[in-house]
Design a protein around this motif. Structure first.
Motif, short mmCIF file in Angstrom:
data_model
loop_
_atom_site.label_atom_id
_atom_site.label_comp_id
_atom_site.label_asym_id
_atom_site.label_seq_id
_atom_site.Cartn_x
_atom_site.Cartn_y
_atom_site.Cartn_z
N THR A 262 0.83 -1.22 0.00
CA THR A 262 0.00 0.00 0.00
C THR A 262 0.86 1.26 0.00
O THR A 262 0.44 2.30 -0.50
CB THR A 262 -0.94 0.03 1.22
N LYS A 267 -1.23 6.98 -5.28
CA LYS A 267 -2.57 7.35 -4.86
C LYS A 267 -3.25 8.37 -5.77
O LYS A 267 -4.44 8.23 -6.07
CB LYS A 267 -2.54 7.87 -3.41
N ASN A 286 -12.54 3.54 -5.49
CA ASN A 286 -12.93 3.98 -4.15
C ASN A 286 -12.59 2.95 -3.10
O ASN A 286 -12.16 3.29 -1.98
CB ASN A 286 -14.43 4.30 -4.12
N ILE A 289 -8.82 3.16 -2.41
CA ILE A 289 -8.51 4.34 -1.58
C ILE A 289 -8.92 4.10 -0.13
O ILE A 289 -8.19 4.44 0.81
CB ILE A 289 -9.20 5.60 -2.15
N ALA A 290 -10.08 3.51 0.05
CA ALA A 290 -10.56 3.24 1.42
C ALA A 290 -9.61 2.28 2.15
O ALA A 290 -9.39 2.43 3.36
CB ALA A 290 -11.97 2.64 1.37
N ASN A 291 -9.06 1.35 1.40
CA ASN A 291 -8.16 0.36 2.02
C ASN A 291 -6.76 0.90 2.25
O ASN A 291 -5.97 0.28 2.97
CB ASN A 291 -8.07 -0.89 1.13
N LEU A 292 -6.44 2.06 1.66
CA LEU A 292 -5.14 2.67 1.89
C LEU A 292 -5.10 3.43 3.20
O LEU A 292 -4.03 3.67 3.76
CB LEU A 292 -4.78 3.63 0.74
N SER A 293 -6.26 3.83 3.68
CA SER A 293 -6.30 4.68 4.88
C SER A 293 -6.35 3.86 6.17
O SER A 293 -6.52 2.66 6.15
CB SER A 293 -7.51 5.61 4.80
#
Length: 293
Positions: A262, A267, A286, A289-293
């Motif tokens: 990740t 990004k 989406n 991106i959600a899984n990167l945070s």
């Protein structure tokens, strides 16, 4: 369904191909539990392969080109009959013999502008008999001809590479640099849409099996380079929609294998795709991106 989401309706340049690209299911379905959050579309274990040449039209094309090549390269009457038998045996699933490949090898010496149906003949043989041609020979035929300055030749070679990576994903992953680096050079052609679609499928096929984190990083970087190219060079979103989706699913496949990757996701590229017109692209972006945070 997920399978239908991977189907392409892109028409073939060649007049002897038939049927839609198909998918091969690997054992194990969606695989083991992910180490990172999953998505509606990833992880995916469905390998992609290309459509099947029509034997009768393939024969017609090679007979036509046989009249155009140099005298030293032409097949004689008996050889043409043998070639027709090879094409028909392939379409019927009848086993080939070593002498058949001697003739096929002769066809592969034709010039770039005439060789593309010959490559598709080899692709047909490979689809019918995946282990008849040694992998190094298959890779040599596909990679060498993918570099030639002839659009049909490049197209059939890329199709062949999609099939090869579907049949031998682990072996191609082990040869990642050897396989992918020369293919990425095709991004410098004018045939951008087809090249990007094929490269996205090839890279995707290399993400369905678990790999080590170092190789995963190489694959992830290549996917990001392809996404950057499409964003920069392909003006029409409809032209890049499908390969962008395939690239995002491939990215998700890698992230579910190695959480540490990740840190290397570009990004801003993925953020741009959260506003894509294609629903499945937008959803997948989406989710990443959600899984990167």
């Amino acid at each position: 369904t997920e399978a239908s989401s991977f189907q392409s309706s892109e028409p073939s340049l060649l007049d002897y191909t038939m049927s839609e690209p198909s998918l091969i299911d690997l054992p194990g379905g969606a695989g083991s539990p992910a180490t990172l959050g999953t998505s509606r579309f990833y992880p995916s274990k469905q390998l992609q392969q290309e459509n099947i040449p029509d034997a009768a039209k393939l024969i017609k094309k090679i007979v036509e080109f046989n009249s155009l090549v140099n005298e030293s390269q032409k097949l004689g009457e008996n050889e043409l009959l043998q070639f027709e038998k090879i094409a028909k045996k392939t379409s019927e699933g009848t086993e080939l013999v070593e002498q058949d490949m001697v003739l096929v090898t002769r066809l592969l010496s034709w010039p770039a502008e005439h060789i593309f149906p010959c490559i598709d003949l080899v692709r047909s043989i490979n689809k019918a008999f995946p282990h008849f041609i040694p992998l190094p020979d298959k890779l040599g035929i596909a990679l060498n001809n993918a570099r030639k300055p002839c659009v049909p030749c490049v197209r059939v070679s890329l199709r062949f590479m999609v099939d090869i990576t579907a049949q031998h994903p682990q072996e191609c992953l082990d040869r990642f640099v050897e396989v992918v680096a020369p293919l990425m050079d095709n991004l410098n052609t004018t045939d951008k849409k087809f090249v990007c679609q094929s490269l996205a499928k090839i890279l995707f096929n290399m993400t369905v099996l678990n790999t080590d984190v170092v190789t995963g990083r190489y694959v992830l970087d290549s996917i990001a380079n392809l996404l950057e190219y499409m964003t920069r060079e392909m003006v029409e979103e409809k032209d890049r929609a499908l390969p962008q989706f395939h690239s995002l699913v491939a990215t998700g496949n890698l992230l579910t294998q190695h959480k540490e990757l990740t840190a290397f996701v570009r990004k801003p590229l993925v953020v741009k795709l959260t506003n894509a017109q294609l629903d499945k692209t937008r959803i997948t972006a989406n989710d990443i991106i959600a899984n990167l945070s």
